[in-house]
Write a protein that holds these residues in place. Structure first.
Motif, short mmCIF file in Angstrom:
data_model
loop_
_atom_site.label_atom_id
_atom_site.label_comp_id
_atom_site.label_asym_id
_atom_site.label_seq_id
_atom_site.Cartn_x
_atom_site.Cartn_y
_atom_site.Cartn_z
N SER A 84 0.85 -1.19 0.00
CA SER A 84 0.00 0.00 0.00
C SER A 84 0.88 1.24 0.00
CB SER A 84 -0.92 0.02 1.23
OG SER A 84 -0.16 0.07 2.42
N ALA A 85 0.35 2.35 -0.49
CA ALA A 85 1.06 3.64 -0.52
C ALA A 85 0.17 4.69 0.13
CB ALA A 85 1.39 4.03 -1.96
N ILE A 98 5.69 9.89 0.61
CA ILE A 98 4.79 8.74 0.53
C ILE A 98 5.39 7.61 1.37
CG2 ILE A 98 3.73 7.01 -0.99
CD1 ILE A 98 3.95 9.06 -3.27
N VAL A 100 5.34 3.64 1.85
CA VAL A 100 4.98 2.36 1.23
C VAL A 100 5.13 1.27 2.30
CG1 VAL A 100 5.58 0.66 -0.53
CG2 VAL A 100 5.68 3.11 -1.06
N ILE A 118 10.68 1.40 -7.01
CA ILE A 118 9.42 2.12 -7.19
C ILE A 118 9.58 3.10 -8.34
CG2 ILE A 118 7.80 3.73 -6.12
CD1 ILE A 118 8.46 2.47 -3.44
N LEU A 185 0.71 0.07 -7.64
CA LEU A 185 0.26 0.54 -6.34
C LEU A 185 -0.94 1.47 -6.50
CD1 LEU A 185 3.70 1.46 -4.70
CD2 LEU A 185 2.23 -0.48 -4.11
N PRO A 188 -1.65 7.35 -3.74
CA PRO A 188 -1.84 7.84 -2.38
C PRO A 188 -2.72 9.09 -2.31
CG PRO A 188 0.29 8.51 -3.20
CD PRO A 188 -0.31 7.64 -4.25
#
Length: 218
Positions: A84-85, A98, A100, A118, A185, A188
């Motif tokens: 998840s982000a 962010i 992660v 990423i 992902l 966010p």
């Protein structure tokens, strides 16, 4: 008369011979009973081998075997983890940080190592790893445990581009094994955010603070 004297002398001579012989025998017996250097027992240079079950067990046998044989932990794969982000900026601020999170959703312990790869949108490659943030050794995640990584989207004072998607991969596990296909992902934030060439990512960390402190101070 002469005969009597000779007999007496023989008797006395016989007594003296017997006394001398008895004394010599006693001396020899006493000497034999006293320990000399040749009679002292010498201890063996090495102890005798033990007998019984303990003697038959070779070093390394039993439950405490070599860690490579009995205690090794496999590296995590995408199938072991969920990702998840999350936005890590105060409300109303531009999105620059962010978090992660990788959660071990499998049934066995596995290890994460190095840093996640990423890619922010259409960047030509994954965000570079922030210097000094890669852990020295892999660390284990038991089922339900988490690993954290921080992402800095912009370094400031550079040309920016718009990010509408994010991809993550754990990278190549090394050797002849190939890297897994990237995982997309969830964004966010709603819509998009800005990134530039100053973007960075931290190595996997066992706590949120270790992952996010370097990027929030940038």
């Amino acid at each position: 008369m002469n005969t009597t004297i000779r007999s007496t002398r023989r008797a006395r001579h016989g007594l003296r011979s017997y006394a001398v012989g008895a004394a010599a025998a006693a001396l020899l017996a006493t000497t034999a009973c006293e320990p000399g250097e040749a009679d002292v027992a010498v201890a063996p240079s090495t102890p005798p081998a033990a007998s019984g079950p303990a003697a038959s067990a070779a070093p390394g046998d039993g439950d405490n075997g070599d860690a490579d044989d009995s205690g090794s932990v496999a590296l995590c794969t995408h199938q072991d983890l969920s990702f998840s982000a999350t936005r890590y900026d105060a409300p109303g601020e531009q999105l620059r940080h962010i978090m992660v999170v990788a959660v071990n959703t499998g049934g066995t312990t596995c290890e994460v190592q190095n840093a996640p790869e990423i890619t922010l949108g259409d960047a030509q490659g994954p965000a570079p790893v922030m210097e000094g943030t890669e852990p020295g050794e892999p660390f284990a995640l038991a089922p339900g445990e988490k690993a954290y990584a921080g992402v800095l989207t912009t370094g400031g004072h550079r040309d920016t581009y718009e990010v509408t998607f994010m991809n993550l991969t754990l990278g190549s596990p090394g050797g002849e094994a190939e890297a897994e296909e990237p995982v997309e992902l969830e964004m966010p934030t709603e819509g998009s955010f800005q990134a530039d060439d100053g973007q960075r990512v931290t190595g996997w960390q066992p706590t949120e603070g270790l992952a996010m402190r370097p990027v929030t101070l940038s």
